[in-house]
Design a protein around this motif. Structure first.
Motif, PDB file in Angstrom:
ATOM      1  N   ALA A  82       0.834  -1.071   0.037  1.00 59.68           N
ATOM      2  CA  ALA A  82      -0.230   0.164   0.094  1.00 59.68           C
ATOM      3  C   ALA A  82       0.843   1.259   0.025  1.00 59.68           C
ATOM      4  N   ASN A  83       2.037   1.177   0.839  1.00 61.66           N
ATOM      5  CA  ASN A  83       2.895   2.592   0.856  1.00 61.66           C
ATOM      6  C   ASN A  83       3.441   2.630  -0.667  1.00 61.66           C
ATOM      7  N   SER A  84       3.814   1.475  -1.173  1.00 60.45           N
ATOM      8  CA  SER A  84       4.477   1.558  -2.522  1.00 60.45           C
ATOM      9  C   SER A  84       3.432   2.267  -3.586  1.00 60.45           C
ATOM     10  N   ILE A  85       2.007   1.800  -3.465  1.00 57.38           N
ATOM     11  CA  ILE A  85       0.942   2.271  -4.234  1.00 57.38           C
ATOM     12  C   ILE A  85       0.786   3.767  -4.165  1.00 57.38           C
ATOM     13  N   LYS A  86       0.838   4.180  -2.512  1.00 64.26           N
ATOM     14  CA  LYS A  86       0.615   5.555  -2.519  1.00 64.26           C
ATOM     15  C   LYS A  86       1.561   6.506  -3.198  1.00 64.26           C
ATOM     16  N   GLY A  87       3.040   5.863  -2.977  1.00 70.35           N
ATOM     17  CA  GLY A  87       4.238   6.591  -3.511  1.00 70.35           C
ATOM     18  C   GLY A  87       3.980   6.816  -5.062  1.00 70.35           C
ATOM     19  N   HIS A  88       3.889   5.691  -5.769  1.00 72.23           N
ATOM     20  CA  HIS A  88       4.245   5.479  -7.062  1.00 72.23           C
ATOM     21  C   HIS A  88       2.951   5.114  -7.900  1.00 72.23           C
ATOM     22  N   GLY A  89       1.846   4.844  -7.395  1.00 71.50           N
ATOM     23  CA  GLY A  89       0.627   4.535  -7.962  1.00 71.50           C
ATOM     24  C   GLY A  89       0.765   3.115  -8.389  1.00 71.50           C
ATOM     25  N   LEU A 116      -7.648  -0.421  -1.136  1.00 72.57           N
ATOM     26  CA  LEU A 116      -8.306  -0.274  -0.240  1.00 72.57           C
ATOM     27  C   LEU A 116      -7.641   0.383   1.252  1.00 72.57           C
ATOM     28  N   VAL A 117      -6.457  -0.250   1.359  1.00 66.32           N
ATOM     29  CA  VAL A 117      -5.819  -0.024   2.733  1.00 66.32           C
ATOM     30  C   VAL A 117      -5.553   1.683   2.773  1.00 66.32           C
ATOM     31  N   ILE A 118      -5.119   2.190   1.704  1.00 68.56           N
ATOM     32  CA  ILE A 118      -4.880   3.553   1.639  1.00 68.56           C
ATOM     33  C   ILE A 118      -5.875   4.375   1.243  1.00 68.56           C
ATOM     34  N   GLY A 119      -7.104   3.869   1.115  1.00 69.54           N
ATOM     35  CA  GLY A 119      -8.438   4.727   0.837  1.00 69.54           C
ATOM     36  C   GLY A 119      -8.599   4.815  -0.735  1.00 69.54           C
ATOM     37  N   ASN A 120      -8.014   4.021  -1.567  1.00 70.07           N
ATOM     38  CA  ASN A 120      -8.215   4.203  -3.052  1.00 70.07           C
ATOM     39  C   ASN A 120      -9.324   3.314  -3.223  1.00 70.07           C
TER      40      ASN A 120
END
Lengths: 342, 290
Positions: A82-89, A116-120
């Protein structure tokens, strides 16, 4: 004055043709949409075995949940994705196929949950038609998951079995699946294809050990499955479960081979005779002396059954190889024809 | 679903506008279909076929659409009475103009505004421009009002042409059988290919035809035509029907000429005959291939 000639450059005409071919064979291959995660149904038969669910992420994991510990562990793992998605999509879109106004997930469960974890609540997806067969679907899941090291051997094998069943059902072809089939279908190396083939056909002991996650290494499992004798298999399996490296397993084989050398030699001899495809025709070979053919032809034409064909050979030049070859082919064909009619 | 046909090539003077005009008039007059002609070319030539455009002093040689006949200066506050296809980029309502042909409406160009869209370099704006025309042709009101939409495009591969490709269901590429036009075909085929890559099979963009235009009986033209026809892959797209170089095509586009369109000529007229045959062929291909 010379006649005027005009031509397009061959580079241009070629490029035009290539454009058409490429467009036809890759239509739709870059189709990516943004879809709502709520509209995606997770495939319960996907080889990935996460126990954590969408609800767990949206509402939190209940302390009373029998899988509480495992779910918490999985949630922590998702957190790093999730952190990586937050940073790089999302770098690779997930893969879904369309069913009416909903989507069925083919690959990307972890990416969905992590989003979902980061609210997307939306995600990038490649969408396939709803007419995707079980075979194509399982193959896509395989391709999507194979590169992931954390996929267990039992998960891989269970997915492969699904592919094989789907293939047999779809084609009505109940023949044994060959390593070539795996190589073709999932695009792996010959070695791995052969390994998977052996493991998939393994007997119940090995199968159970894989299912219980006691054996999680493809090379070892394939090695055990390929052993010729049951007692060797049992021994090697136990060694494998005890955590012995592949080298040690091979030693077991070497020891036993010494003891059973005579049996093995015999079996190799027998195999050699069987090697290759079964012969269904006679090879006539070739000769460098045309006289042999002339003599054979004359001998046959002396037979009263065939003497009526003599006229076919009067014009033959018996010193010319191709003329003689032709004559001999004619002779064989005439005899063949005679036998068919008779 | 409304079929959206674009006439495109990045070379100028090959007949994009002529074909847009001819085909939109064919569909409305001969086939009695409800047609909207969209002029997406800042030169605004297709618009001036049907409307008296005004010269726009704010842009060099540019034109702007006339006051809309439905405009009511008393009640229509906040509207200056003009409307053009460029309005879709500015979040405004676009109201098509009717023409002298009963089934044919036109969404005219507004040179300065289309030019601004064409020249934008900002990636995020380009993306918006690309999708806007597609959204427009898929509006419920548009889909219900028209059977066919014909889009005339500028001689370029810029944002406007790309937007037209995104919106299209069918593409026609007019081309002279000459070297520079061949490069134009190639340019359009790349856009068609890209668009095909990114579409699902249920929603294809069909290459309706590469149409030999301004054809003359020259060794050069015949050689290029035959070469395209002999090239595997591409030959199926090159139509056997050609439009020849004829003064009548230019004459008929001049204002206040009689007859007013090609389909008013007697059916034995050679220009009408070749035009109608070509249009019949394109129409048949479109109807049969969905």
């Amino acid at each position: 004055m010379a006649k005027k000639r005009f031509a397009l450059s061959s580079a241009l005409t070629e490029a035009l043709s290539q454009t058409v071919t490429s467009a036809k064979s890759n239509a739709g291959s870059l189709k990516i949409e943004i879809i709502g995660i709520a509209k995606i149904d997770f495939d319960p038969e996907n080889p990935r075995e996460l126990v954590i669910t969408r609800d767990d992420i949206l509402k939190g994991i209940s302390q009373d949940d029998p899988d509480y510990d495992r779910k918490v562990r999985e949630f922590d793992e998702l957190q790093s994705l999730a952190n990586s998605i937050k940073g790089h999509g999302i770098l690779n879109p997930i893969v879904v196929c369309q069913f009416g106004d909903r989507y069925r997930l083919i690959a990307g469960e972890r990416r969905c949950l992590a989003s979902l974890v980061i609210g997307n609540h939306d995600i990038k997806a490649t969408i396939f038609d709803d007419k995707l067969s079980v075979l194509k679907q399982s193959s896509l899941q395989w391709i999507e998951n194979i590169e992931r090291s954390d996929l267990k051997l039992c998960e891989r094998i269970s997915n492969l079995r699904k592919i094989v069943n789907a293939y047999q059902e779809e084609t009505g072809n109940q023949e044994e699946i060959t390593p070539a089939f795996f190589k073709e279908l999932i695009g792996c190396s010959w070695t791995n294809a052969s390994h998977y083939h052996s493991v998939l056909n393994a007997d119940d002991d090995l199968r159970l050990a894989i299912e219980e996650n006691k054996v999680n290494n493809l090379e070892k499992a394939a090695f055990i499955a390929k052993l010729a004798f049951k007692e060797l298999q049992v021994k090697a399996l136990q060694a494998c479960i005890d955590g012995e490296p592949l080298k040690n397993l091979k030693e077991i084989l070497a020891e036993e081979t010494e003891a059973s050398k005579t049996t093995r030699t015999k079996s190799i001899e027998r195999n050699q005779k069987k090697r290759g495809r079964e012969a269904t025709q006679v090879k006539l070979g070739s000769v460098k002396n045309t006289k042999i053919i002339k003599e054979l032809t004359n001998l046959i034409l002396e037979n009263k059954t065939y003497s009526k064909y003599r006229e076919h050979f009067v014009n033959c030049n018996w010193d010319d190889f191709s003329s003689v070859s032709k004559a001999f082919q004619t002779l064989i064909r005439l005899i063949e024809k005679h036998h068919v009619n008779a | 679903m409304t079929k959206v046909i674009i006439s495109a090539t990045n070379k100028g003077g090959d007949g994009k506008t002529t074909l847009s005009i001819i085909f939109s008039e064919y569909l409305s007059i001969i086939r009695n279909q409800k047609v909207l002609l969209i002029d997406f070319d800042p030169q605004a030539n297709a618009s001036s076929r049907h409307l008296e455009l005004e010269y726009d002093p704010t842009s060099d040689g540019g034109k702007k659409p006339p006051i809309h006949p439905d405009y009511d200066p008393v009640n229509d506050k906040g509207w200056d009475g003009r409307t053009s296809i460029a309005d879709i980029f500015y979040g405004k309502e676009m109201i098509p103009y009717s023409t002298n042909i009963s089934n044919l409406d036109v969404a005219p160009a507004y040179s300065a505004q289309l030019q601004a869209a064409e020249e934008t370099k900002r990636e995020e704006v380009i993306e918006k421009i690309q999708n806007r025309l597609k959204e427009f042709v898929n509006l419920k009101e548009i889909q219900e009002s028209y059977d066919y939409i014909i889009i005339d495009t500028p001689p370029a591969k810029g944002p406007l042409t790309r937007a037209a490709f995104s919106a299209a269901t069918h593409v026609i590429i007019p081309a002279q059988m000459e070297k520079f036009s061949m490069d134009g075909i190639y340019g359009m085929m790349q856009l068609w290919k890209q668009e095909t890559y990114s579409r699902g099979t249920s929603n294809p963009i069909t290459l309706l035809g590469i149409i030999p235009n301004r054809f003359r009986n020259l060794v050069l033209h015949k050689a290029h035509f035959n070469e395209l026809k002999s090239q595997k892959g591409i030959s199926e797209f090159v139509t056997d029907h050609k439009l020849h170089e004829r003064a009548i095509y230019s004459e008929i586009l001049s204002n206040k000429q009689l007859p007013q369109n090609i389909f008013e000529l007697p059916s034995s007229n050679i220009a009408r005959e070749e035009t109608e045959k070509l249009c019949d062929f394109l129409y048949g291909r479109m109807v049969n291939n969905g």
